[in-house]
Write a protein that holds these residues in place. Structure first.
Motif, PDB file in Angstrom:
ATOM      1  N   ILE A  87      -6.645   8.012  -4.536  1.00  0.00           N
ATOM      2  CA  ILE A  87      -6.604   7.968  -3.077  1.00  0.00           C
ATOM      3  C   ILE A  87      -7.974   8.341  -2.542  1.00  0.00           C
ATOM      4  N   GLY A  88      -8.287   7.777  -1.418  1.00  0.00           N
ATOM      5  CA  GLY A  88      -9.586   8.041  -0.828  1.00  0.00           C
ATOM      6  C   GLY A  88      -9.447   8.870   0.429  1.00  0.00           C
ATOM      7  N   ASP A  89     -10.080   8.408   1.498  1.00  0.00           N
ATOM      8  CA  ASP A  89     -10.102   9.167   2.740  1.00  0.00           C
ATOM      9  C   ASP A  89      -8.739   9.226   3.421  1.00  0.00           C
ATOM     10  N   GLU A  90      -7.847   8.286   3.057  1.00  0.00           N
ATOM     11  CA  GLU A  90      -6.543   8.292   3.719  1.00  0.00           C
ATOM     12  C   GLU A  90      -5.805   9.601   3.437  1.00  0.00           C
ATOM     13  N   GLY A  91      -6.320  10.378   2.478  1.00  0.00           N
ATOM     14  CA  GLY A  91      -5.735  11.694   2.222  1.00  0.00           C
ATOM     15  C   GLY A  91      -5.616  12.505   3.501  1.00  0.00           C
ATOM     16  N   GLN A  92      -6.627  12.379   4.367  1.00  0.00           N
ATOM     17  CA  GLN A  92      -6.613  13.113   5.641  1.00  0.00           C
ATOM     18  C   GLN A  92      -5.414  12.704   6.504  1.00  0.00           C
ATOM     19  N   ASP A  93      -5.203  11.376   6.593  1.00  0.00           N
ATOM     20  CA  ASP A  93      -4.077  10.890   7.400  1.00  0.00           C
ATOM     21  C   ASP A  93      -2.764  11.391   6.831  1.00  0.00           C
ATOM     22  N   ILE A  94      -2.701  11.321   5.498  1.00  0.00           N
ATOM     23  CA  ILE A  94      -1.467  11.757   4.869  1.00  0.00           C
ATOM     24  C   ILE A  94      -1.245  13.234   5.143  1.00  0.00           C
TER      25      ILE A  94
ATOM     26  N   ASN B  52       0.826  -1.198   0.000  1.00  0.00           N
ATOM     27  CA  ASN B  52       0.000   0.000   0.000  1.00  0.00           C
ATOM     28  C   ASN B  52       0.862   1.250   0.000  1.00  0.00           C
ATOM     29  N   PHE B  53       1.910   1.184   0.819  1.00  0.00           N
ATOM     30  CA  PHE B  53       2.812   2.331   0.935  1.00  0.00           C
ATOM     31  C   PHE B  53       3.437   2.650  -0.420  1.00  0.00           C
ATOM     32  N   PHE B  54       3.915   1.584  -1.079  1.00  0.00           N
ATOM     33  CA  PHE B  54       4.557   1.826  -2.373  1.00  0.00           C
ATOM     34  C   PHE B  54       3.563   2.369  -3.387  1.00  0.00           C
ATOM     35  N   PHE B  55       2.329   1.857  -3.321  1.00  0.00           N
ATOM     36  CA  PHE B  55       1.321   2.346  -4.252  1.00  0.00           C
ATOM     37  C   PHE B  55       1.074   3.842  -4.039  1.00  0.00           C
ATOM     38  N   HIS B  56       0.934   4.228  -2.748  1.00  0.00           N
ATOM     39  CA  HIS B  56       0.693   5.641  -2.460  1.00  0.00           C
ATOM     40  C   HIS B  56       1.877   6.502  -2.878  1.00  0.00           C
ATOM     41  N   ALA B  57       3.051   5.989  -2.560  1.00  0.00           N
ATOM     42  CA  ALA B  57       4.249   6.741  -2.926  1.00  0.00           C
ATOM     43  C   ALA B  57       4.265   6.955  -4.429  1.00  0.00           C
TER      44      ALA B  57
END
Lengths: 634, 206
Positions: free
Chosen positions: A50-57, A5-10
């Protein structure tokens, strides 16, 4: 977050940044707008990468803002900060109070309960440090009057967040009462409990003052020694690690005692502004800050709730317009009160007219404390986010449409107050060689910026009042912060030849406008520097040897002027041969070793001199031929 | 300075960029080098890099009563360093202009050598002008600085001079300098001649 997941987001974030930022810059929109747009595109309302994890990021990326304030602090000598106290307290105070009052009144007029209205007024009075400072830096406006005053106001606002966090729960409507967990984590919310929880107020105050005093004392007396110790290992990555450790440590400490981590690191930055390692720290933190800020802007873009906006576009548009308009007018008024020139006042007002990234945290906090209803908060958060997006555009409008008519009088005038002063000459290496050049230039009123790798020397030179940058001069970022883009020429005077070649490479690539004057210890080094594209090469022993030669000739009875001219002639031939032989060298086969090469060069040199083409440079004073002619006439 | 012992102190500003190649000036200079109360100032030797010490030069001038510019006439003019010397040393408010009286009343003349014969320096000659005309810039400089400009000491036709002729000229030069130092020189008589060494017998008082 799993590894995959991390690599995908990166991948998503980096790709978005790499694609959108250059395009935005190319279109003249600036990098921030590029990041924001990238965020909107990849966000839940765009192509949904990206979804809601945008907030965490976003929470994670807010660390970029902390780093930015550390860097801002680093560039701010305590003395300069003291000189800015007028604008910080006066302008900042006036702006925050006036904006809070007027926005609250308007909210009340629209039927918002009084307590909520005050909360909204306070939160909306803040402007975005991240966007404003980054945009100003990018446009080179930090040194201007408008830039300095914007910075002052932003600094006051950053400080004002702390009392606001304390004050918001007091405004709670209904019976919720005070939430004891006054989590004043405006940037990086720490889920862990505060150390000061449950302490009586007076003890809390003591803890806070103690922590601030600890930062100041450590910064002044301890950190310098630690960095000096680490620097001596000459391991760059350890130094970088230490710099990050310092910032994260301070951020943690501040969060734990209920203070703003951004302010803590800012304070640490100011304390370290006078330290020898200021520029090294700057260069090390800068890339992290840049990336994290980029990430932050992307997540701001991604978190804009377009569902909400499409549901009530008219209301949102009205709020945004009202917000920007009211803040703009108040800022103009503040600027007027503090006697800013029109063009700088325009810059100041356009720059600060948006909402702040603090607003996201503060609105959430207000909702939790039952100061605001969730719907209102969401509406306002969307409006603030959009106002941030609009800021680069507003500044563009100011730059392209307003400023030409008002007249840009002070654009980067580089006054004494300016954070960055730019000198036309950079000297790399301030040993016995470079220092003579530096002294000559300074004696003739030419500003000199010095790059030096020896930390002991840096200390001494700073005491003598020189502008000295500590660090590896072949690195792009150090050259950049030393003002290589504004300088006219760079003098390479260090004795590390390999480093010098690396530097020439970097300069040729990133600062092609710079003229390079380089020191060489012998012919071989001179050849290599010429090959690398240096404009002028100076063999360090040539002039001294020739001067000894002149005195030797005079001691033997030569006329002073004759010896002088003889050395000039010699030197002319010698320099010419360096250029000629440097080309000849390329015709040779690649397998000739360096030592063999040196012998061949010398051989060639001696041979060309033995040919001894008699130069008739003095023929004008030679009457032999005229006497011959005269004797024929007789 | 032994100004008490003699009537005048003489300063010879000597300018020759290539004395090692010189035939005449070398001998002329040798003839006056050792005279008491005469300072020979070889400027190409002092300032090979043209970096003239103005204060030092002004002091030398101030301590002198008679100043001689000695040089070979190259292209009808003073050598480059002597021109630089004039530009830098004879400053406004010191040598001329308001309060510029440092040189007032002093005497100045040129001691020059020319390759061409004297007959070529005339209206109808090859060089079209007389030596006096070629010296106008120096004579005007003297006037502006309040100095008395005397006719020059000239050695003509150096290209075809023999060694004995050169020595004879150098002896004249020496006699002239000593006579000037001792005020044994008839200025009024000298002014009637084109050059100081035209009729040495008529201008030197015994």
């Amino acid at each position: 977050m799993t590894g995959e997941n991390f690599f995908f987001h990166a991948l998503v974030f980096l790709a978005a940044a790499v694609i959108s930022v250059p395009i935005a810059k190319r279109l003249g929109l600036g990098s921030i707008l590029g990041y924001l747009i990238a965020g909107v595109i990849i966000g839940p309302f765009g192509i949904k990468l990206i979804g809601d994890e945008g907030q965490d990021i976003m929470h994670f990326a807010e660390f970029g803002v902390i780093m930015m304030l550390f860097l801002v602090g680093l560039e701010l000598q305590p003395s300069l900060l003291w000189r800015l106290r007028g604008p910080i307290l006066g302008m900042g105070g006036l702006q925050v109070c006036a904006s809070t009052a007027i926005i609250s009144l308007i909210a009340v007029a629209f039927g918002v309960p009084f307590q909520s209205a005050v909360a909204v007024g306070m939160i909306l009075s803040l402007s975005s440090t991240a966007i404003v400072l980054q945009t100003m830096k990018e446009k080179g406006l930090m040194g201007t009057d408008g830039g300095q005053r914007s910075f002052s106001v932003l600094l006051f606002q950053d400080i004002a967040v702390i009392p606001m966090l304390a004050f918001l729960p007091v405004l709670a409507i209904g019976a919720g009462g005070l939430d004891p967990a006054i989590s004043s984590t405006d940037h990086a919310p720490e889920k862990g409990a505060l150390w000061v929880e449950g302490l009586p107020d007076w003890l809390h105050a003591i803890v806070i003052f103690g922590a601030i005093a600890a930062i100041i004392i450590a910064g002044r007396f301890i950190i310098g020694h630690i960095f000096s110790f680490i620097a001596k290992t000459r391991l760059r990555e350890v130094f970088t690690a230490a710099a990050l450790l310092l910032i994260i440590g301070i951020a943690m400490l501040m969060s734990k005692i209920g203070l703003s981590p951004a302010l803590g690191t800012f304070l640490a930055g100011v304390v370290l502004a006078n330290s020898d390692y200021r520029h090294e720290l700057e260069s090390d933190i800068e890339p992290f800050k840049g990336l994290l800020l980029g990430l932050f802007f992307i997540s701001v873009g991604a978190s804009i709730n377009f569902n909400l906006i499409s549901e009530m576009p008219d209301i949102i548009a009205m709020i945004i317009f009202g917000l920007i308009f009211i803040k703009f007018i108040i800022l103009l008024g503040v600027g007027r009160v503090f006697k800013m020139s029109t063009d700088q006042n325009m810059l100041f007002a356009f720059a600060l007219a948006q909402g702040s990234e603090f607003a996201f945290v503060l609105f959430t906090f207000a909702v939790r404390n039952q100061v605001l209803p969730v719907d209102t908060a969401n509406l306002l958060i969307a409006a603030v986010a959009l106002s941030m997006v609009l800021t680069p555009l507003l500044m563009l409008i100011n730059e392209k449409l307003i400023q030409p008519s008002v007249g840009v009088k002070e654009r980067d005038a580089g006054e004494a107050d300016a954070i960055d002063e730019k000198n036309p000459v950079i000297i790399s290496g301030f040993g016995s060689f470079g220092s003579i050049i530096g002294r000559l230039l300074r004696a003739n009123g030419v500003g000199v910026t010095v790059l030096e790798i020896d930390s002991d020397k840096v200390d001494l030179l700073r005491k003598l009042g020189l502008k000295v940058f500590y660090g590896d001069a072949s690195r792009y970022d150090l050259l950049h912060s030393a003002g290589a883009d504004k300088a006219k020429l760079i003098i390479l005077a260090m004795d590390d030849h390999e480093k010098m070649l690396g530097m020439v490479h970097t300069i040729k690539k990133h600062f092609p406008h710079l003229s390079i004057l380089a020191r060489a210890s012998d012919r071989t080094e001179a050849y290599e520097l010429l090959d690398a594209g240096v404009n002028n090469v100076y063999r360090e022993t040539l002039d001294t040897s020739l001067r000894v030669g002149i005195d030797a000739l005079r001691a033997l009875g030569f006329r002073a002027y004759q010896a002088h001219r003889a050395s000039k002639t010699f030197r002319y031939h010698d320099e010419k041969s360096v250029f000629e032989l440097s080309h000849l060298r390329h015709d040779k086969k690649g397998y000739i070793t360096n030592a063999r090469q040196k012998i061949e060069d010398l051989e060639q040199l001696l041979l060309s001199e033995l040919k001894g083409e008699e130069e008739h440079l003095d023929a004008g004073w030679d009457t032999t031929s005229m006497r011959e002619e005269a004797s024929k006439v007789k | 300075m032994e100004s008490n012992k003699y009537e005048n102190h003489i300063l010879i500003i000597f300018a020759h960029p290539a004395l090692q190649k010189s035939r005449v000036n070398k001998v002329l200079l040798g003839a006056v080098r050792d005279i008491e109360s005469v300072t020979v100032h070889d400027i190409y030797e002092f300032y090979p890099d043209f970096h003239i010490n103005v204060a030092k030069e002004q002091k030398l001038l101030k301590d002198s009563d008679i100043i001689i510019f000695q040089y070979p006439l190259f292209w009808y003019n003073v050598p480059a360093l002597l021109k630089e010397w004039q530009d830098l040393v004879l400053t406004h408010k010191w040598a001329y202009g308001k309060g510029g009286i440092a040189l007032r009343g002093k005497k100045l003349f040129c001691a020059i050598t020319t390759g061409a014969r004297e007959s070529l320096y005339s209206k109808d000659g090859f060089n079209r002008f007389t030596i006096q005309e070629f010296l106008h810039p120096v004579s005007q400089l003297a006037r502006v600085c309040g100095m008395h400009f005397l006719p020059p000491f000239v050695v003509h036709g150096t290209h075809s001079l023999t060694e004995p002729e050169i020595i004879s000229h150098s002896e004249d030069y020496r006699k002239l300098v000593i006579a000037l130092r001792d005020n044994k020189f008839d200025l009024e008589a000298a002014r009637k001649f084109k050059r100081l060494n035209e009729h040495m017998d008529k201008v030197i008082i015994r």
